[in-house]
Design a protein around this motif. Structure first.
Motif, PDB file in Angstrom:
ATOM      1  N   LYS A  92       1.031  -1.112  -0.004  1.00  0.00           N
ATOM      2  CA  LYS A  92       0.106  -0.013   0.115  1.00  0.00           C
ATOM      3  C   LYS A  92       0.756   1.169  -0.112  1.00  0.00           C
ATOM      4  CE  LYS A  92      -4.032   2.120   2.459  1.00  0.00           C
ATOM      5  NZ  LYS A  92      -4.739   1.924   1.137  1.00  0.00           N
ATOM      6  N   GLY A  93       0.472   2.186  -1.056  1.00  0.00           N
ATOM      7  CA  GLY A  93       1.178   3.366  -0.993  1.00  0.00           C
ATOM      8  C   GLY A  93       2.456   3.259  -1.934  1.00  0.00           C
ATOM      9  N   ASN A  94       2.985   2.200  -2.376  1.00  0.00           N
ATOM     10  CA  ASN A  94       4.152   2.057  -3.121  1.00  0.00           C
ATOM     11  C   ASN A  94       3.756   1.936  -4.589  1.00  0.00           C
ATOM     12  OD1 ASN A  94       5.988   2.144  -1.056  1.00  0.00           O
ATOM     13  ND2 ASN A  94       5.314  -0.012  -0.390  1.00  0.00           N
ATOM     14  N   THR A  95       3.341   3.056  -5.102  1.00  0.00           N
ATOM     15  CA  THR A  95       3.052   3.079  -6.590  1.00  0.00           C
ATOM     16  C   THR A  95       3.984   3.255  -7.797  1.00  0.00           C
ATOM     17  OG1 THR A  95       2.720   5.499  -6.573  1.00  0.00           O
ATOM     18  CG2 THR A  95       0.813   3.869  -5.997  1.00  0.00           C
ATOM     19  N   VAL A  96       3.971   2.633  -8.903  1.00  0.00           N
ATOM     20  CA  VAL A  96       4.877   2.799  -9.801  1.00  0.00           C
ATOM     21  C   VAL A  96       4.538   4.121 -10.695  1.00  0.00           C
ATOM     22  CG1 VAL A  96       5.609   1.626 -11.785  1.00  0.00           C
ATOM     23  CG2 VAL A  96       5.474   0.330 -10.009  1.00  0.00           C
ATOM     24  N   ILE A  97       3.401   4.295 -10.785  1.00  0.00           N
ATOM     25  CA  ILE A  97       2.646   5.127 -11.841  1.00  0.00           C
ATOM     26  C   ILE A  97       2.193   6.296 -10.921  1.00  0.00           C
ATOM     27  CG2 ILE A  97       1.295   5.806 -13.560  1.00  0.00           C
ATOM     28  CD1 ILE A  97       3.409   4.189 -14.461  1.00  0.00           C
ATOM     29  N   ARG A 102      -1.715  -5.213 -10.728  1.00  0.00           N
ATOM     30  CA  ARG A 102      -2.291  -4.876  -9.593  1.00  0.00           C
ATOM     31  C   ARG A 102      -2.844  -3.529  -9.587  1.00  0.00           C
ATOM     32  NH1 ARG A 102      -3.032  -9.385  -9.414  1.00  0.00           N
ATOM     33  NH2 ARG A 102      -2.327 -10.894  -8.000  1.00  0.00           N
ATOM     34  N   GLY A 103      -4.078  -3.207  -8.900  1.00  0.00           N
ATOM     35  CA  GLY A 103      -4.541  -1.711  -8.976  1.00  0.00           C
ATOM     36  C   GLY A 103      -3.727  -0.745  -8.034  1.00  0.00           C
ATOM     37  N   ASN A 163      -1.193   5.415  -8.676  1.00  0.00           N
ATOM     38  CA  ASN A 163      -1.958   6.223  -8.242  1.00  0.00           C
ATOM     39  C   ASN A 163      -3.020   6.801  -9.178  1.00  0.00           C
ATOM     40  OD1 ASN A 163      -3.163   9.097  -7.507  1.00  0.00           O
ATOM     41  ND2 ASN A 163      -1.616   9.152  -5.982  1.00  0.00           N
ATOM     42  N   THR A 164      -4.225   6.146  -9.108  1.00  0.00           N
ATOM     43  CA  THR A 164      -5.402   6.254 -10.033  1.00  0.00           C
ATOM     44  C   THR A 164      -5.495   7.851 -10.283  1.00  0.00           C
ATOM     45  OG1 THR A 164      -6.244   4.372  -9.394  1.00  0.00           O
ATOM     46  CG2 THR A 164      -7.265   5.474 -11.196  1.00  0.00           C
ATOM     47  N   GLN A 165      -5.881   8.687  -9.395  1.00  0.00           N
ATOM     48  CA  GLN A 165      -6.066  10.030  -9.525  1.00  0.00           C
ATOM     49  C   GLN A 165      -4.662  10.848 -10.387  1.00  0.00           C
ATOM     50  OE1 GLN A 165      -9.038  11.853  -8.433  1.00  0.00           O
ATOM     51  NE2 GLN A 165      -8.376  13.144  -9.797  1.00  0.00           N
ATOM     52  N   ASP A 166      -3.513  10.749 -10.090  1.00  0.00           N
ATOM     53  CA  ASP A 166      -2.653  11.147 -10.720  1.00  0.00           C
ATOM     54  C   ASP A 166      -2.653  10.788 -12.184  1.00  0.00           C
ATOM     55  OD1 ASP A 166      -1.801  12.428  -8.413  1.00  0.00           O
ATOM     56  OD2 ASP A 166       0.134  10.853  -8.559  1.00  0.00           O
ATOM     57  N   LEU A 167      -2.803   9.423 -12.321  1.00  0.00           N
ATOM     58  CA  LEU A 167      -3.133   9.014 -13.782  1.00  0.00           C
ATOM     59  C   LEU A 167      -4.182   9.582 -14.566  1.00  0.00           C
ATOM     60  CD1 LEU A 167      -2.303   6.872 -15.848  1.00  0.00           C
ATOM     61  CD2 LEU A 167      -4.141   5.347 -14.910  1.00  0.00           C
ATOM     62  N   TYR A 168      -5.464   9.661 -14.157  1.00  0.00           N
ATOM     63  CA  TYR A 168      -6.552  10.252 -14.709  1.00  0.00           C
ATOM     64  C   TYR A 168      -6.195  11.930 -14.822  1.00  0.00           C
ATOM     65  CZ  TYR A 168     -11.138  12.340 -15.215  1.00  0.00           C
ATOM     66  OH  TYR A 168     -12.207  13.106 -16.000  1.00  0.00           O
ATOM     67  N   ASP A 169      -5.533  12.666 -13.959  1.00  0.00           N
ATOM     68  CA  ASP A 169      -5.062  14.027 -14.333  1.00  0.00           C
ATOM     69  C   ASP A 169      -4.240  14.023 -15.330  1.00  0.00           C
ATOM     70  OD1 ASP A 169      -6.729  14.604 -12.088  1.00  0.00           O
ATOM     71  OD2 ASP A 169      -5.245  14.745 -10.860  1.00  0.00           O
ATOM     72  N   ALA A 170      -3.367  13.122 -15.522  1.00  0.00           N
ATOM     73  CA  ALA A 170      -2.572  13.170 -16.554  1.00  0.00           C
ATOM     74  C   ALA A 170      -2.873  13.132 -18.059  1.00  0.00           C
ATOM     75  CB  ALA A 170      -1.343  11.962 -16.541  1.00  0.00           C
ATOM     76  N   TYR A 187      -8.362  -1.920 -10.421  1.00  0.00           N
ATOM     77  CA  TYR A 187      -8.436  -0.520 -10.066  1.00  0.00           C
ATOM     78  C   TYR A 187      -8.219  -0.680  -8.546  1.00  0.00           C
ATOM     79  CZ  TYR A 187     -11.121   3.578  -8.372  1.00  0.00           C
ATOM     80  OH  TYR A 187     -11.722   4.840  -7.961  1.00  0.00           O
ATOM     81  N   GLU A 188      -7.490   0.449  -8.120  1.00  0.00           N
ATOM     82  CA  GLU A 188      -7.266   0.383  -6.770  1.00  0.00           C
ATOM     83  C   GLU A 188      -8.129   0.204  -5.681  1.00  0.00           C
ATOM     84  OE1 GLU A 188      -5.149   4.050  -5.123  1.00  0.00           O
ATOM     85  OE2 GLU A 188      -5.870   4.917  -6.851  1.00  0.00           O
ATOM     86  N   ASN A 189      -9.356   0.522  -6.125  1.00  0.00           N
ATOM     87  CA  ASN A 189     -10.642   0.638  -5.265  1.00  0.00           C
ATOM     88  C   ASN A 189     -11.767  -0.404  -5.786  1.00  0.00           C
ATOM     89  OD1 ASN A 189      -9.567   2.789  -3.220  1.00  0.00           O
ATOM     90  ND2 ASN A 189     -10.194   4.018  -4.919  1.00  0.00           N
ATOM     91  N   GLU A 190     -11.090  -1.500  -6.212  1.00  0.00           N
ATOM     92  CA  GLU A 190     -12.305  -2.214  -7.122  1.00  0.00           C
ATOM     93  C   GLU A 190     -12.774  -3.039  -6.339  1.00  0.00           C
ATOM     94  OE1 GLU A 190     -10.030  -6.031  -8.904  1.00  0.00           O
ATOM     95  OE2 GLU A 190      -8.996  -4.356  -9.359  1.00  0.00           O
ATOM     96  N   VAL A 191     -12.349  -3.413  -5.025  1.00  0.00           N
ATOM     97  CA  VAL A 191     -12.968  -4.538  -4.333  1.00  0.00           C
ATOM     98  C   VAL A 191     -14.628  -4.093  -4.021  1.00  0.00           C
ATOM     99  CG1 VAL A 191     -12.939  -5.848  -2.026  1.00  0.00           C
ATOM    100  CG2 VAL A 191     -11.068  -5.326  -3.345  1.00  0.00           C
ATOM    101  N   GLY A 192     -15.303  -4.850  -4.128  1.00  0.00           N
ATOM    102  CA  GLY A 192     -16.844  -4.485  -3.789  1.00  0.00           C
ATOM    103  C   GLY A 192     -17.696  -4.075  -5.004  1.00  0.00           C
ATOM    104  N   ILE A 193     -16.708  -3.594  -6.200  1.00  0.00           N
ATOM    105  CA  ILE A 193     -17.352  -2.988  -7.259  1.00  0.00           C
ATOM    106  C   ILE A 193     -17.188  -3.981  -8.493  1.00  0.00           C
ATOM    107  CG2 ILE A 193     -17.564  -1.158  -9.156  1.00  0.00           C
ATOM    108  CD1 ILE A 193     -16.300   0.638  -6.735  1.00  0.00           C
ATOM    109  N   PHE A 194     -16.046  -4.354  -8.887  1.00  0.00           N
ATOM    110  CA  PHE A 194     -15.962  -5.416  -9.787  1.00  0.00           C
ATOM    111  C   PHE A 194     -16.493  -6.536  -9.768  1.00  0.00           C
ATOM    112  CE2 PHE A 194     -11.936  -3.062 -11.697  1.00  0.00           C
ATOM    113  CZ  PHE A 194     -12.727  -1.957 -12.233  1.00  0.00           C
ATOM    114  N   ASN A 195     -16.951  -7.308 -10.678  1.00  0.00           N
ATOM    115  CA  ASN A 195     -17.795  -8.459 -10.824  1.00  0.00           C
ATOM    116  C   ASN A 195     -18.923  -8.346  -9.870  1.00  0.00           C
ATOM    117  OD1 ASN A 195     -18.327 -10.936 -11.622  1.00  0.00           O
ATOM    118  ND2 ASN A 195     -17.415 -11.988  -9.805  1.00  0.00           N
ATOM    119  N   SER A 196     -19.464  -7.081  -9.996  1.00  0.00           N
ATOM    120  CA  SER A 196     -21.030  -7.013  -9.406  1.00  0.00           C
ATOM    121  C   SER A 196     -21.950  -6.153 -10.505  1.00  0.00           C
ATOM    122  CB  SER A 196     -20.800  -6.455  -8.026  1.00  0.00           C
ATOM    123  OG  SER A 196     -20.506  -4.902  -8.354  1.00  0.00           O
ATOM    124  N   ASP A 197     -22.992  -6.624 -10.336  1.00  0.00           N
ATOM    125  CA  ASP A 197     -23.980  -5.959 -11.305  1.00  0.00           C
ATOM    126  C   ASP A 197     -24.640  -4.414 -10.694  1.00  0.00           C
ATOM    127  OD1 ASP A 197     -25.799  -4.838 -13.374  1.00  0.00           O
ATOM    128  OD2 ASP A 197     -26.912  -6.819 -13.162  1.00  0.00           O
TER     129      ASP A 197
END
Length: 331
Positions: free
Chosen positions: A210-215, A234-235, A239-246, A260-270
């Motif tokens: 956690k917190g050790n991002t490559v991008i 791996r999500g 840092n997805t916000q930084d990527l999106y801003d770029a 996606y770093e916050n995918e748990v509970g969202i991905f593979n659900s309808d």
């Protein structure tokens, strides 16, 4: 021998049932995830097989020990959601499926990239509205690009072969060098060098914690203008916000995100018809330069069968021989 298999999806069920019949081993299939309540169903069984993205709560392993169960076999690779201390405390061994289909994930990374390079997301949306104009969705050719492969394990090696097949120039980085990749002279000295020289960066690395991002904002600043990031690893590598801003600022020309770093509970659900509460995810989905998919790079019939059966084979090895080639070192 009696085994219990948790969190089983319907697409996995036929492979588990077939394995059970062929090996003459009783396997109870449970669709519910493994938690302190469902572990009660394991009483009387010899081993527990499971797969889930949610954390395994430590109390599960106290119960397993109480029931005399001392092997947990995962149907996936990642073990970062398993509390090793709780396993060691209860003398429970852990196995995983280290390689269920590297090619599936490697192929998907290229699939997502090609969708992005040929502006297919925008084009499909236009055609759905009966807009058949070409412009402004002109494409780019992969054979003209330099692809940086970060991580040269099984998946990274498969990706390199595929990208080379398209005629792309490939460079690679990994802390641990693979002899075949070394012989080809593909390695660069640092990850920063790979980011600096690549038109496309594809991530095939494990989680770095956690917190050790490559991008992130700092690493993106050193990347080529107009570069593309592909992540089927791996999500939390990004840092997805930084990527999106770029991407919005056009420092980067796009991204392909199967994780996606916050995918748990969202991905593979309808979530059809719902307004997503995750604004960043919603913004990315609606951005034509970002391809988002719900952690499906692995999702092929070959991979699902291997995940289901290799996990069971590993369990049998542990119970019969006290050791499996896929046992995880808990120290």
């Amino acid at each position: 021998m009696k085994l219990i298999d948790y969190g089983v999806r319907e697409d996995e069920r036929p492979y588990i049932e077939e394995w059970s019949k062929e090996n003459n081993v009783e396997v109870k299939i449970v669709s519910d995830l493994l938690n302190p309540e469902t572990i009660e169903q394991a009483k009387g069984f010899d081993g527990v097989v499971a797969y889930q993205q949610l954390p395994y709560e430590p109390g599960i392993f106290d119960k397993m020990n109480e029931f005399g169960i001392h092997v947990l076999s995962l149907r996936n690779v990642g073990v970062d959601n398993v509390p090793f201390d709780a396993l060691k405390k209860n003398d429970i061994k852990l196995t995983n499926v280290p390689s269920y289909s590297p090619t599936a994930i490697a192929e998907y990374s290229v699939t997502g990239l090609m969708i992005l390079l040929r502006s297919m997301k925008s084009m499909i949306r236009k055609v759905d509205q009966h807009n058949f104009l070409w412009a402004p969705d002109i494409g780019r050719e992969l054979n003209e690009l330099t692809v940086g492969v970060a991580g040269t394990g099984r998946i990274g090696q498969a990706a390199i072969k595929i990208y080379q097949g398209f005629g792309a120039k490939v460079i690679a980085f990994d802390k641990y060098h693979n002899d075949n990749i070394e012989k080809q002279g593909l390695y660069v000295d640092t990850l920063d060098q790979l980011l600096k020289e690549s038109d496309v960066v594809t991530l095939h690395l494990p989680s770095l914690g956690k917190g050790n991002t490559v991008i992130n904002k700092d690493s993106i600043a050193g990347m080529k203008d107009g570069a593309i990031v592909v992540n089927t690893g791996r999500g939390d590598l990004i840092n997805t916000q930084d990527l999106y801003d770029a991407v919005v600022s056009e420092k980067l020309s796009g991204a392909v995100l199967d994780v996606y770093e916050n995918e748990v509970g969202i991905f593979n659900s309808d979530r059809s018809g719902e307004v997503l509460q995750d604004k960043l995810l919603s913004d990315m989905i609606h951005n034509p330069k970002i391809i988002v998919s719900p952690h499906i790079a692995f999702y092929t019939t070959t991979a699902v069968k291997n995940m289901a059966t290799i996990s069971l084979d590993s369990m049998v090895d542990e119970l019969n021989n006290g050791k499996s080639d896929n046992e995880i070192d808990l120290n």
